[in-house]
Design an enzyme around this catalytic site. Structure first.
Site, PDB file in Angstrom:
ATOM      1  N   LEU A  84       0.824  -1.435   0.026  1.00 41.94           N
ATOM      2  CA  LEU A  84       0.056  -0.060  -0.197  1.00 41.94           C
ATOM      3  C   LEU A  84       1.157   1.026   0.166  1.00 41.94           C
ATOM      4  O   LEU A  84       2.281   1.419   0.581  1.00 41.94           O
ATOM      5  CB  LEU A  84      -0.942   0.405   1.464  1.00 41.94           C
ATOM      6  CG  LEU A  84      -1.761  -0.531   1.636  1.00 41.94           C
ATOM      7  CD1 LEU A  84      -2.549  -1.012   2.379  1.00 41.94           C
ATOM      8  CD2 LEU A  84      -3.268  -0.824   0.115  1.00 41.94           C
ATOM      9  N   ASP A  85       0.514   2.716  -0.483  1.00 40.02           N
ATOM     10  CA  ASP A  85       1.509   3.716  -0.353  1.00 40.02           C
ATOM     11  C   ASP A  85       0.809   4.572   0.657  1.00 40.02           C
ATOM     12  O   ASP A  85       0.472   3.936   1.960  1.00 40.02           O
ATOM     13  CB  ASP A  85       0.414   4.176  -1.498  1.00 40.02           C
ATOM     14  CG  ASP A  85      -0.017   4.289  -3.396  1.00 40.02           C
ATOM     15  OD1 ASP A  85       1.052   3.632  -2.911  1.00 40.02           O
ATOM     16  OD2 ASP A  85      -0.654   4.776  -3.361  1.00 40.02           O
ATOM     17  N   ARG A  86       1.934   5.087   1.611  1.00 37.75           N
ATOM     18  CA  ARG A  86       2.705   4.990   2.368  1.00 37.75           C
ATOM     19  C   ARG A  86       1.414   6.412   3.120  1.00 37.75           C
ATOM     20  O   ARG A  86       0.839   5.710   4.352  1.00 37.75           O
ATOM     21  CB  ARG A  86       3.547   7.022   2.172  1.00 37.75           C
ATOM     22  CG  ARG A  86       3.845   7.015   3.399  1.00 37.75           C
ATOM     23  CD  ARG A  86       5.066   8.423   3.280  1.00 37.75           C
ATOM     24  NE  ARG A  86       5.235   8.900   4.337  1.00 37.75           N
ATOM     25  CZ  ARG A  86       6.005   8.746   6.203  1.00 37.75           C
ATOM     26  NH1 ARG A  86       6.105   8.057   5.851  1.00 37.75           N
ATOM     27  NH2 ARG A  86       5.648   9.291   7.132  1.00 37.75           N
TER      28      ARG A  86
END
Length: 293
Positions: A136-138
């Site tokens: 997942l993105d930050r």
């Protein structure tokens, strides 16, 4: 902790196969066999070490021991609390908060989920590398699947190629959706003048996103999304391209007045467990910053 191993009792159907032929049916890769042979693993039949040309007989007990795994020297374990939704010998499912990288980056070399996992493995005396299956993105929150050994990672990677790991997201996006549900099928590639930003482009990789409107408000909508592919920034790019950027997603022109991070959460994770031989589903509630929009 003891080394990871697999064991089978050979049935009549698999009798007369060589060990190599049988292990191919179990999706043990050629690379894994090479590692077993040269990096500290072993292959035994009825407790006696054999090579892969050995011809199996009915009722044989085949045991393969995988080589020990060592975490990367560049990845330090950190004492960061993990929200563990599920754990067994082979897999780990965690709930990642927004603001945490999945893996370290140049801008954020510590504090990542990978650092937290190594720290957790150190606490439970498990000597393994980190095998993150679904990233997942930050600034995206929600469920992440981690394989606890190389063989599980290989099996899950094959499942991903066949679209057999399903992730359901919820998001809040700008504007009024004219359609209650839709399908976005547009290729995604890296933007020429950016090392981070992606865009819809004809020479990009195939990408497909299904969406459904959960609720429509005056100037934004609450969406459920399901991915057929897992391209970097896929939901963010697709929604922005059709005029509905995520709330809080500054990179893709999302409004910042209601939330300061992209309003995206991986709410549900479904996959077939290759060792338990059953389908598992996990759910994660929307975090407070999204539920209060």
């Amino acid at each position: 902790m003891t080394a990871f191993f697999l064991q089978w009792e050979i049935d009549q159907q698999n009798a007369m196969k060589t060990i190599k032929e049988f292990l191919q049916t179990q999706h043990v890769s050629r690379r894994a066999l090479t590692a077993i042979k040269f990096s500290g693993g072993s292959i035994c039949v009825n407790g006696i070490e054999q090579n892969v040309r050995y011809q199996l007989q009915a009722s044989d007990i085949l045991t393969i021991v995988f080589p020990p795994e060592n975490p990367s020297n560049k990845l330090a374990g950190e004492n960061i609390p993990l929200v563990i939704k599920y754990e067994d010998r082979d897999v780990l499912v965690v709930d990642k908060p927004a603001g945490m990288n999945t893996i370290p980056s140049r801008e954020h070399p510590s504090g990542s989920l990978a650092n937290a996992i190594i720290g957790y493995y150190e606490q439970i005396a498990l000597q393994r590398a980190v095998h993150i299956v679904t990233r997942l993105d930050r600034q995206t929150s929600g469920l992440v699947l981690i394989a606890k050994h190389r063989y599980a990672h290989h099996l899950f990677s094959e499942m991903q190629k066949q679209q057999k790991i399903e992730r359901i997201y919820e998001a809040f996006a700008k504007g009024v959706c004219k359609e209650k549900e839709g399908f976005i099928e547009l290729p995604i590639g890296r933007k020429c003048d950016s090392i981070i930003e992606r865009e819809v482009r004809s020479d990009g990789q195939y990408a497909a996103t299904h969406y459904r409107v959960i609720s429509q408000y005056a100037d934004f909508c609450h969406l459920q999304l399901r991915l057929e592919t897992g391209r970097t920034h896929q939901i963010r790019v697709h929604l922005s391209h059709i005029g509905h950027p995520l709330l809080g997603d500054e990179l893709y022109d999302g409004p910042l007045d209601q939330i300061k991070r992209q309003a995206l959460h991986c709410k549900e994770l479904r996959f077939y467990h290759p060792f338990l031989h059953k389908h598992l589903t996990f759910c994660s509630a929307l975090p407070a910053d999204l539920s209060h929009i």
